[in-house]
Scaffold this active site. Structure first.
Site: not given
Ligand code: DHB
Length: 365
Positions: A46, A175, A267, A271, A359
């Site tokens: 991704h 998100y 969550p 991580k 991220y």
């Protein structure tokens, strides 16, 4: 010899709820160490995520911003690969042990006692003991309360997670923050999808009908672009509470904590497993140096070195969680401020770059 592990094996925790996002450094660790390249052949790369608020999606383009990617590859698959590698290497793994006791970690007779699955009691003497036994760690309790600090915070929300038989609703993860709370649209494969929405930790997952779940998820991603979730049969639904926790120090005597035994993160941002693998990388270098040169310098530095990364990841997970979730008692100021924060992050290349770097794993791999 035992048969090779397969997905259906009882020894594998069938915990499909675990996040499926691996940082590039985690992927490198799995492939370079020879554990497996399956993450590359069966995982999905991704190159970005969508942050969605005010009914609009804002792409964080990892490749453009930091030249990195993450891989969607669920944790239970990582477990299969690790267990298979251990068997290949002739490792002695005992599954299903109970009554574990960790003893004398500050002496030269450190040991663990366990009862094996067949009832036999055994004692194992250890020069080094690695406590990688998860968030309910028994090993952690061998660090006396007067030398251990438990840092933690609770959150007033949990995630309602589902697995559904449906095609992906979007090419990348979404998100979303909405007036009804957070939602995450994730994936598992072309035919199975993983989704979550923020809920009360006391919510009873089994009381929700499929239609109610879909309506709740949909209203959290509704927007001007008409994004519509692709619905399918829901075959797993469950409430997942979470918290932030760090045990400091992560080493006591001959005992070294790694992964969730030493720290747990909420969550949001995925991580948890990545941090566990990062601990392993640091610990491996320290053990390698100790056993090849006799120097304990890196072992002595283990806790401080690991905690540096842990606290950065704690900060990132806390930040993503607070920015994207809505507290039920939030004032109009707090709700609007959070949207201002999202607009500031997504509206600035520096903001997007910070998020993309954290991220995908950051520079210190
Ligand atoms: C998943 C879980 C997460 O916590 C996350 O941030 C991304 C993906 C998952 O289960 O797919």
């Amino acid at each position: 010899m035992r048969a090779p592990l397969e997905e259906s094996d009882d020894r594998i925790p069938h915990d499909r709820h675990r996040a499926g996002i691996l940082e590039h450094g985690s992927v490198k660790l799995l492939t370079d160490s020879g554990v497996n390249g399956r993450v590359l052949s069966e995982g999905h790369r991704h190159d970005g995520i969508d942050l969605r608020f005010d009914g609009r999606s804002h792409r964080i383009d990892f490749q453009d911003l930091v030249g990195e990617s993450v891989w969607l590859y669920p944790q239970n698959e990582v477990f299969v690969d690790l267990a298979a590698a251990r068997e290949r290497d002739g490792g002695d793994v005992r599954y299903g042990v109970r009554d574990t006791e960790v003893l004398d970690v500050t002496t030269d007779t450190s040991k663990i006692r366990v009862t094996e699955a067949d009832g036999t009691e055994i004692e194992i003497h250890c020069r080094i003991l690695v406590g990688a036994d998860g968030s309910q760690s028994i090993c952690r309790k061998a660090i006396p309360a007067d030398v251990r600090t438990d840092h933690f915070i609770e959150y007033p929300f949990a995630w309602f997670g589902i697995l559904t038989e449906a095609p992906p609703s979007a090419p990348e993860l979404i998100y979303a923050r909405s007036e009804y709370g957070f939602a995450l649209i994730s994936q598992r494969s072309e035919t199975v999808q993983r989704m979550y929405f923020q809920c009360d930790p006391a919510e009873d997952a089994s009381s929700w009908s499929e239609e109610r779940i879909w309506d709740e998820l949909q209203r959290r991603v509704d927007g001007l672009d008409g994004l519509e979730l692709k619905r399918g049969r829901i075959f797993e639904q469950m409430v997942l509470p979470f918290r932030s926790y760090v045990c400091e120090p992560m080493r006591h005597g001959n005992l070294f904590l790694a992964g969730d035994a030493g720290h747990t993160v909420p969550p949001t941002g995925a991580k948890g497993l990545n941090l566990a693998l990062a601990d392993v990388r640091v610990l491996f270098r320290a053990l390698d140096s100790f056993f090849s040169t006799g120097s304990g310098a890196l072992l002595d530095a283990y806790s401080d070195t690991a905690l540096q990364r842990v606290w950065k990841a704690q900060n990132f997970s806390y930040w993503m969680t607070s920015m994207l979730h809505t507290r039920s008692d939030a004032t109009s100021f707090e709700r609007r401020r959070a949207l201002g924060e999202l607009a500031a992050v997504t509206g600035s290349r520096y903001g997007r770059q910070y998020l993309a770097e954290a991220y995908t794993g950051g520079p210190d791999n």
